[in-house]
Design a protein around this motif. Structure first.
Motif, PDB file in Angstrom:
ATOM      1  N   ALA A  25      11.372   2.469  -1.252  1.00  0.00           N
ATOM      2  CA  ALA A  25      12.263   1.933  -0.205  1.00  0.00           C
ATOM      3  C   ALA A  25      13.048   3.051   0.471  1.00  0.00           C
ATOM      4  CB  ALA A  25      13.213   0.902  -0.822  1.00  0.00           C
ATOM      5  N   ALA A  26      13.364   4.114  -0.271  1.00  0.00           N
ATOM      6  CA  ALA A  26      14.177   5.205   0.282  1.00  0.00           C
ATOM      7  C   ALA A  26      13.495   5.883   1.473  1.00  0.00           C
ATOM      8  CB  ALA A  26      14.466   6.240  -0.803  1.00  0.00           C
ATOM      9  N   VAL A  27      12.174   5.796   1.562  1.00  0.00           N
ATOM     10  CA  VAL A  27      11.443   6.419   2.675  1.00  0.00           C
ATOM     11  C   VAL A  27      11.946   5.860   4.015  1.00  0.00           C
ATOM     12  CG1 VAL A  27       9.140   6.604   3.746  1.00  0.00           C
ATOM     13  CG2 VAL A  27       9.384   6.823   1.253  1.00  0.00           C
ATOM     14  N   PHE A  28      12.366   4.591   4.000  1.00  0.00           N
ATOM     15  CA  PHE A  28      12.697   3.914   5.267  1.00  0.00           C
ATOM     16  C   PHE A  28      14.196   3.850   5.534  1.00  0.00           C
ATOM     17  CE2 PHE A  28       8.718   2.120   3.525  1.00  0.00           C
ATOM     18  CZ  PHE A  28       7.857   2.597   4.500  1.00  0.00           C
ATOM     19  N   GLY A  45       0.034  -3.326   6.796  1.00  0.00           N
ATOM     20  CA  GLY A  45       1.483  -3.412   6.976  1.00  0.00           C
ATOM     21  C   GLY A  45       2.307  -2.771   5.873  1.00  0.00           C
ATOM     22  N   GLN A  46       1.725  -1.817   5.137  1.00  0.00           N
ATOM     23  CA  GLN A  46       2.429  -1.194   4.015  1.00  0.00           C
ATOM     24  C   GLN A  46       3.762  -0.575   4.446  1.00  0.00           C
ATOM     25  OE1 GLN A  46      -0.824  -1.268   4.498  1.00  0.00           O
ATOM     26  NE2 GLN A  46      -1.544  -2.113   2.551  1.00  0.00           N
ATOM     27  N   ALA A  47       3.816   0.021   5.633  1.00  0.00           N
ATOM     28  CA  ALA A  47       5.091   0.536   6.155  1.00  0.00           C
ATOM     29  C   ALA A  47       5.679  -0.406   7.204  1.00  0.00           C
ATOM     30  CB  ALA A  47       4.884   1.922   6.779  1.00  0.00           C
ATOM     31  N   THR A  48       4.834  -1.146   7.891  1.00  0.00           N
ATOM     32  CA  THR A  48       5.276  -1.999   9.000  1.00  0.00           C
ATOM     33  C   THR A  48       6.231  -3.083   8.527  1.00  0.00           C
ATOM     34  OG1 THR A  48       2.884  -1.902   9.451  1.00  0.00           O
ATOM     35  CG2 THR A  48       4.291  -2.938  11.120  1.00  0.00           C
ATOM     36  N   VAL A  49       5.887  -3.721   7.404  1.00  0.00           N
ATOM     37  CA  VAL A  49       6.712  -4.843   6.923  1.00  0.00           C
ATOM     38  C   VAL A  49       8.116  -4.354   6.546  1.00  0.00           C
ATOM     39  CG1 VAL A  49       6.923  -6.632   5.150  1.00  0.00           C
ATOM     40  CG2 VAL A  49       4.715  -6.256   6.301  1.00  0.00           C
ATOM     41  N   PRO A  50       8.268  -3.266   5.758  1.00  0.00           N
ATOM     42  CA  PRO A  50       9.642  -2.814   5.499  1.00  0.00           C
ATOM     43  C   PRO A  50      10.391  -2.377   6.759  1.00  0.00           C
ATOM     44  CG  PRO A  50       8.032  -1.399   4.335  1.00  0.00           C
ATOM     45  CD  PRO A  50       7.287  -2.578   4.902  1.00  0.00           C
ATOM     46  N   LEU A  51       9.695  -1.776   7.715  1.00  0.00           N
ATOM     47  CA  LEU A  51      10.377  -1.377   8.956  1.00  0.00           C
ATOM     48  C   LEU A  51      10.836  -2.609   9.740  1.00  0.00           C
ATOM     49  CD1 LEU A  51       8.100   1.546  10.181  1.00  0.00           C
ATOM     50  CD2 LEU A  51      10.479   1.719   9.419  1.00  0.00           C
ATOM     51  N   ARG A 185      11.244  18.574   9.039  1.00  0.00           N
ATOM     52  CA  ARG A 185      12.073  18.455   7.837  1.00  0.00           C
ATOM     53  C   ARG A 185      11.262  17.601   6.856  1.00  0.00           C
ATOM     54  NH1 ARG A 185      16.256  14.047   7.140  1.00  0.00           N
ATOM     55  NH2 ARG A 185      17.395  14.672   5.281  1.00  0.00           N
ATOM     56  N   PHE A 186      11.295  17.962   5.594  1.00  0.00           N
ATOM     57  CA  PHE A 186      10.471  17.254   4.611  1.00  0.00           C
ATOM     58  C   PHE A 186      11.344  16.633   3.528  1.00  0.00           C
ATOM     59  CE2 PHE A 186       7.914  20.716   6.337  1.00  0.00           C
ATOM     60  CZ  PHE A 186       6.782  20.032   6.763  1.00  0.00           C
ATOM     61  N   ARG A 187      11.036  15.374   3.186  1.00  0.00           N
ATOM     62  CA  ARG A 187      11.643  14.741   2.003  1.00  0.00           C
ATOM     63  C   ARG A 187      10.500  14.239   1.131  1.00  0.00           C
ATOM     64  NH1 ARG A 187      15.747  10.253   3.563  1.00  0.00           N
ATOM     65  NH2 ARG A 187      16.297  10.447   1.377  1.00  0.00           N
ATOM     66  N   ARG A 188      10.721  14.259  -0.184  1.00  0.00           N
ATOM     67  CA  ARG A 188       9.635  13.880  -1.099  1.00  0.00           C
ATOM     68  C   ARG A 188      10.135  12.975  -2.214  1.00  0.00           C
ATOM     69  NH1 ARG A 188       5.635  18.867  -2.374  1.00  0.00           N
ATOM     70  NH2 ARG A 188       4.465  18.722  -0.426  1.00  0.00           N
ATOM     71  N   TRP A 189       9.246  12.084  -2.640  1.00  0.00           N
ATOM     72  CA  TRP A 189       9.543  11.191  -3.760  1.00  0.00           C
ATOM     73  C   TRP A 189       8.327  11.174  -4.694  1.00  0.00           C
ATOM     74  CZ3 TRP A 189      10.520  10.347   1.327  1.00  0.00           C
ATOM     75  CH2 TRP A 189      11.835  10.080   1.693  1.00  0.00           C
TER      76      TRP A 189
END
Ligand SMILES: C[S@@+](CC[C@H](N)C(=O)[O-])C[C@H]1O[C@@H](n2cnc3c(N)ncnc32)[C@H](O)[C@@H]1O
Length: 251
Positions: A25-28, A45-51, A185-189
């Motif tokens: 969830a932190a990605v969004f 919709g793996q990213a679409t639904v949370p967005l 800029r890069f963030r990683r999980w």
């Protein structure tokens, strides 16, 4: 080859939706309500639904009509999210520019000669290109992932001998050089998922490389992996994922 492999995801849209994980969830968390997002290659919709759930207005363009249909069904409660069918490279950009262009595990399937330029053209000045990249990294059921290479070496002759997963820290960042964007800029999980034998085989059958194997090799490979998990790993394995979010501002 890229065009053949990228068409494999839509061959079994229900399996793709069932087996492919979403993202932490932190990605969004930086996507504010009202942001106008163009998503390229939304899958189911793996990213679409949370967005959409965060209140973003999402227009998605998806190559596969079957994947797009599943995504549209999941977005039915979000009138400001729509899915169009087409290849991003050929898709006519709508007149109003977007705040964000996002691709989740999809940008590498686009034509490298045009993808950065067209993404920049879709964005307003100061808008953001956001690329989610997925890696499978060392960790989880390490002995299984070492053992399973024997199955790949036997059934997929393209497998380099002795291949091992990289530690997350050794995985290079991903972003095309482009003078249309400021520095990325890069963030990683890092995170893990447990799979039963059946769930893991389901997941493997969503990967383009596995789908593209000749059927007798693919069946031999899956049977060998199934035996390995059941007989030597107690019927369950854990896979460690690395999710990277790269963002860069359009100049
Ligand atoms: C690995 S899947 C990722 C799907 C989803 N975003 C996810 O996070 O699981 C790649 C997706 O990109 C789509 N795709 C590939 N090439 C494309 C293109 N040129 N234009 C639009 N979509 C494309 C595929 O159909 C597939 O849905």
């Amino acid at each position: 080859m890229r065009e053949r492999l990228r068409a494999t995801f839509g061959e079994d849209a229900e399996r793709y939706d069932r087996a492919r994980p979403g993202y932490p969830a932190a990605v969004f968390e930086d996507f504010a309500a009202g942001t106008r997002v163009l998503e390229i290659g939304c899958g189911t919709g793996q990213a679409t639904v949370p967005l959409a759930g965060r209140g973003c207005a999402v227009t998605a363009v998806e190559l596969s009509a079957d994947l797009a249909a599943v995504a549209s069904g999941k977005l039915a409660d979000f009138p400001s999210a729509t899915v169009e069918i087409g290849a991003f490279e050929d898709w006519p950009l709508p007149p109003g520019p977007f705040d964000v262009v996002l691709a989740a595990t999809a940008f590498h399937w686009l034509d490298p000669a045009t993808r950065m330029v067209k993404a920049a053209e879709a964005l307003r000045v100061g808008g953001t290109l956001a690329l989610i990249t997925t890696h499978h990294v060392a960790g989880g059921s390490e002995r299984f992932f070492a053992d399973v290479q024997r199955c790949y070496e036997r059934f997929d002759p393209a497998t380099p001998p002795g291949l091992r997963l990289s530690a997350a820290a050794d995985v290079p960042t991903t972003f095309d050089e482009s003078d249309r964007f400021g520095p990325p800029r890069f963030r990683r999980w890092e995170w893990e998922l447990d799979y039963s034998t059946a769930e893991y085989l389901d997941l493997l059958l969503t990967y383009s490389g596995h789908r593209a194997l000749p059927p007798e090799r693919r069946e031999g490979l899956l049977a060998a992996i199934s035996r390995l998990i059941d007989e030597e790993h107690g019927g369950r394995i854990t896979k460690r994922y690395l999710t990277e979010l790269a963002t860069a501002v359009r100049r």
